[in-house]
Design an enzyme around this catalytic site. Structure first.
Site, mmCIF file in Angstrom:
data_model
loop_
_atom_site.group_PDB
_atom_site.id
_atom_site.type_symbol
_atom_site.label_atom_id
_atom_site.label_comp_id
_atom_site.label_asym_id
_atom_site.label_seq_id
_atom_site.Cartn_x
_atom_site.Cartn_y
_atom_site.Cartn_z
ATOM 1 C CG ASP A 49 42.048 30.586 59.789
ATOM 2 O OD1 ASP A 49 41.602 31.120 60.815
ATOM 3 O OD2 ASP A 49 41.477 29.634 59.210
ATOM 4 C CG ASP A 88 44.326 29.040 62.995
ATOM 5 O OD1 ASP A 88 44.216 28.187 63.891
ATOM 6 O OD2 ASP A 88 43.572 30.027 62.881
ATOM 7 C CE LYS A 118 42.685 28.477 66.390
ATOM 8 N NZ LYS A 118 41.673 28.325 65.308
ATOM 9 C CD GLU A 120 38.031 26.888 61.985
ATOM 10 O OE1 GLU A 120 37.009 26.548 61.347
ATOM 11 O OE2 GLU A 120 38.506 28.033 61.954
ATOM 12 C CD GLU A 187 35.019 31.831 66.559
ATOM 13 O OE1 GLU A 187 36.001 31.133 66.253
ATOM 14 O OE2 GLU A 187 34.687 32.870 65.948
HETATM 15 O O1 KIV Z 1 41.780 32.619 63.389
HETATM 16 C C1 KIV Z 1 41.630 33.067 64.524
HETATM 17 O O2 KIV Z 1 42.021 34.197 64.824
HETATM 18 C C2 KIV Z 1 40.997 32.218 65.516
HETATM 19 C C3 KIV Z 1 40.722 32.781 66.871
HETATM 20 C C4 KIV Z 1 39.961 33.991 66.910
HETATM 21 C C5 KIV Z 1 40.270 31.759 67.839
HETATM 22 O O3 KIV Z 1 40.713 31.101 65.246
#
Ligand code: KIV
Length: 273
Positions: A49, A88, A118, A120, A187
């Site tokens: 994202d 994401d 993914k 968070e 991160e």
């Molecule tokens: O959104 C993203 O690009 C990320 C990565 C940098 C881990 O979450």
């Protein structure tokens, strides 16, 4: 019809199995041509994202929508033949309930054919991760600095220096691993803590600003390629300097257009003789 070997791309299970073998190579990708170029060299491509900031000039990732993630997920899938492609879940698409998370994750999988999603979050997302993984959705976790929480955590800084902070990240990584994620991004986290977590959990840790002690690395590809002139965070290395190359090429183009030296004869269509 066989359902075995339906994809030649690297699976989330294969990424998980790489822990302890060799470092896992990953980068973000948002478009078909860039995915095509990165794919042969990467184990995993993340449609992050971060595209909200990188491609759309947003201040944070909070404004990114499902529609943006799906459109870019589809674009990357057209270019990726080898790497595992993860998309994401954007802010607001999964935090409300595990059912909301399933609905949106399933939509991303159906509409992009990507390999997983993914999200968070740590302990507070463990139940959701378990709900998704037990229902057929591979999940890539993300702990430590979490950009979607920038409005409550107060900005982008490295974490883990205080025992309180370190303990939270430790518990978050363990919870996500035990909930069934196939790998987890760490991160902006200090090296000793990233090393300790990597040794302690069963799944691969993929670091960004978390040192070479992690099981793999990820960078925003535009950062890695030097497409930004203005700001370079400490954890970024430019493996190319594309920004000045683009500026120089554009300047040369503008000069030739103004001088009428471009297009030259070889760039024009002429009647057949
Ligand atoms: O959104 C993203 O690009 C990320 C990565 C940098 C881990 O979450």
């Amino acid at each position: 019809m066989s359902t075995v070997g339906h994809t030649k791309r690297t699976t989330p299970a294969a990424i998980e199995a790489m822990k302890g073998t060799r470092p896992i190579v990953s980068l973000t990708a948002y478009t078909t041509p860039i995915a095509r170029l990165l794919d042969p060299h990467c184990d995993l491509l993340l449609v992050g994202d971060s595209l909200g900031m990188v491609l759309y000039g947003m201040e944070t990732t909070v404004g990114v929508t499902m529609e943006m993630m799906i459109a870019h997920g589809q674009a990357v899938m057209r270019g990726a033949k080898h790497a595992c492609v993860i998309v994401d879940l954007p802010f607001g698409s999964y935090q409300e309930s595990k059912e909301q998370a399933f609905r949106n994750a399933a939509r991303i999988l159906k509409e992009t054919s990507c390999d997983g999603v993914k999200l968070e979050g740590g302990e507070e997302m463990a139940e959701t991760v378990s709900f998704l993984t037990s229902r057929g959705i591979p999940v890539f976790g993300h702990v430590g600095l979490m950009p979607q929480q920038v409005n409550t955590t107060g900005g982008y800084r490295s974490l883990g220096r205080s025992e309180k902070e370190a303990d939270k990240i430790r518990r978050d990584a363990k919870a996500i691993s035990e909930a069934g994620a196939f790998a987890v991004v760490i991160e902006g986290t200090i090296e000793p803590l990233a090393r300790e977590i990597t040794a302690a959990i069963a799944i691969p840790t993929i670091g960004i600003g978390a040192s070479a002690a992690c099981d793999g690395q990820i960078l925003v590809s535009d950062d890695m390629l030097g497409l930004f002139n203005d700001f370079k965070p400490r954890f970024v290395k430019h493996f190319a300097e594309l920004a000045p190359m683009i500026s120089k090429a554009t300047e040369a183009y503008a000069e030739e257009v103004k001088a009428r030296t471009f297009p030259a004869v070889e760039h024009t269509f002429q009647p057949k003789k």
